[in-house]
Design an enzyme around this catalytic site. Sequence first.
Site, mmCIF file in Angstrom:
data_model
loop_
_atom_site.group_PDB
_atom_site.id
_atom_site.type_symbol
_atom_site.label_atom_id
_atom_site.label_comp_id
_atom_site.label_asym_id
_atom_site.label_seq_id
_atom_site.Cartn_x
_atom_site.Cartn_y
_atom_site.Cartn_z
ATOM 1 N N GLU A 13 0.851 -1.202 0.000
ATOM 2 C CA GLU A 13 0.000 0.000 0.000
ATOM 3 C C GLU A 13 0.881 1.245 0.000
ATOM 4 O O GLU A 13 1.308 1.685 1.039
ATOM 5 C CB GLU A 13 -0.915 0.000 1.210
ATOM 6 C CG GLU A 13 -1.885 -1.184 1.212
ATOM 7 C CD GLU A 13 -2.828 -1.189 2.413
ATOM 8 O OE1 GLU A 13 -3.108 -0.114 2.974
ATOM 9 O OE2 GLU A 13 -3.279 -2.269 2.777
ATOM 10 N N TYR A 48 -15.373 -1.501 10.793
ATOM 11 C CA TYR A 48 -15.053 -0.373 11.674
ATOM 12 C C TYR A 48 -15.616 0.879 11.026
ATOM 13 O O TYR A 48 -16.004 0.869 9.846
ATOM 14 C CB TYR A 48 -13.538 -0.242 11.893
ATOM 15 C CG TYR A 48 -12.773 0.088 10.635
ATOM 16 C CD1 TYR A 48 -12.352 -0.911 9.763
ATOM 17 C CD2 TYR A 48 -12.501 1.417 10.294
ATOM 18 C CE1 TYR A 48 -11.677 -0.605 8.600
ATOM 19 C CE2 TYR A 48 -11.817 1.726 9.125
ATOM 20 C CZ TYR A 48 -11.415 0.704 8.280
ATOM 21 O OH TYR A 48 -10.760 1.012 7.113
#
Length: 370
Positions: free
Chosen positions: A140, A261
């Site tokens: 990432e 979340y």
Amino acid sequence: MASKTPAYVFSTLVFLLQLHFSAGQTVVKAAYWFPDSGVTVAGIDSTLFTYLFCAFADLNPSTYQVTISSSNLADFSTFTQTVQQKNPSVKTLLSIGGGNSKASIFASMASQASTRKSFIDSSINLARSNNFYGLDLDWEYPSTATEFANLGTLLNEWRAAVASESESSGNAPLLLTAAFFYSSDYYSLDYPIQAISNSLDWVNVMAYDFYSPNSYSSPNLTGPPAALYNPTSQVSGDTGITAWIQAGVPATKLVLGFPFYGYAWLLANADNHGIFAPANGVAISSDGSITYSQIKDFIAQNGATAVFNSTIVTDYCYAGTTWIGYDDTQSISTKVTYAKGKGLLGYFAWHVGADKAFALSQTASQAWGA
Ligand SMILES: *[C@@H]1O[C@H](CO)[C@@H](O)[C@H](O)[C@H]1NC(C)=O
Ligand SMILES: *[C@@H]1O[C@H](CO)[C@@H](O)[C@H](O)[C@H]1NC(C)=O
């Protein structure tokens, strides 16, 4: 008539082979797990999943070998055996990297044949010696055109190595997957579509973190962190999935990701509590992130009002000046139905330890069906 028989037999055989091959492609009902995330490996209800990702193995910055840190070794080396106690058919993948790892180390590794080989050979050895069924790359993110090209080279070499290891060991080839940006277009850089389609079993599409209360994202307005649709911008799960398909990755190699979340904002005015309402940055935690389990506790303890917006496909709740955007059961079931309707391979969640008594995991599994 007799002369047609071989052709008929042949086409039936091809049909049966294809049927056999496609029947082997199990739906992906997946989640990531990591240590100290709210659930132990033994505590995961693995009956709700077909695949589980164990996160994360590390990339050594000088040898470019993949390693498991000594503090994780006990959990990781028994991960497969432990989750298969409740569900013998669940398959496991060792995930490498993650959002907290350094993208520049992956970029260096991918830039040279010798360092790619260190990564590839060590990852395969690590997966086999710890009984994983596959490997998952979480770089990432690549951030230049050269890095995206090197990613393609890495994936092709990784696939070739996995195929040759399978031939020499006689074991089924390891699965190869990667977690990528929500869209095939990463800030005007394109993922290497051909290598992805040829060399990965599937792509985990990270369709979340679109809005957060952090200063680099959306501190001054609340927002739907993982909107499936977005009437006001191009940033949404649907836009990303559509981009991946249009770029040429088959829908059957795409897996839709959603978060267990949410993010908490501090409202500027307690009476103005819609989506895109004025806000003053984070609430509750230092970066505003809050697990689904904690959100359900927050709602119960504060008598918060919870709303499902079916246009955007997000949930949010508010109490006083706290506003939380997240995915509850209606958002999750709508997204799973969307993924199935688009012909995707399945879905995944980050992360199973954030769920509340497996409510979202159960909702997702039921929404897809058998
Ligand atoms: C948010 O508001 C602050 C204070 O007015 C401002 O300095 C900042 O640039 C704004 N951030 C964004 C992302 O708009
Ligand atoms: C959903 O959110 C959008 C964006 O704020 C808003 O325009 C729309 O009215 C909302 N829909 C419902 C049913 O509240």
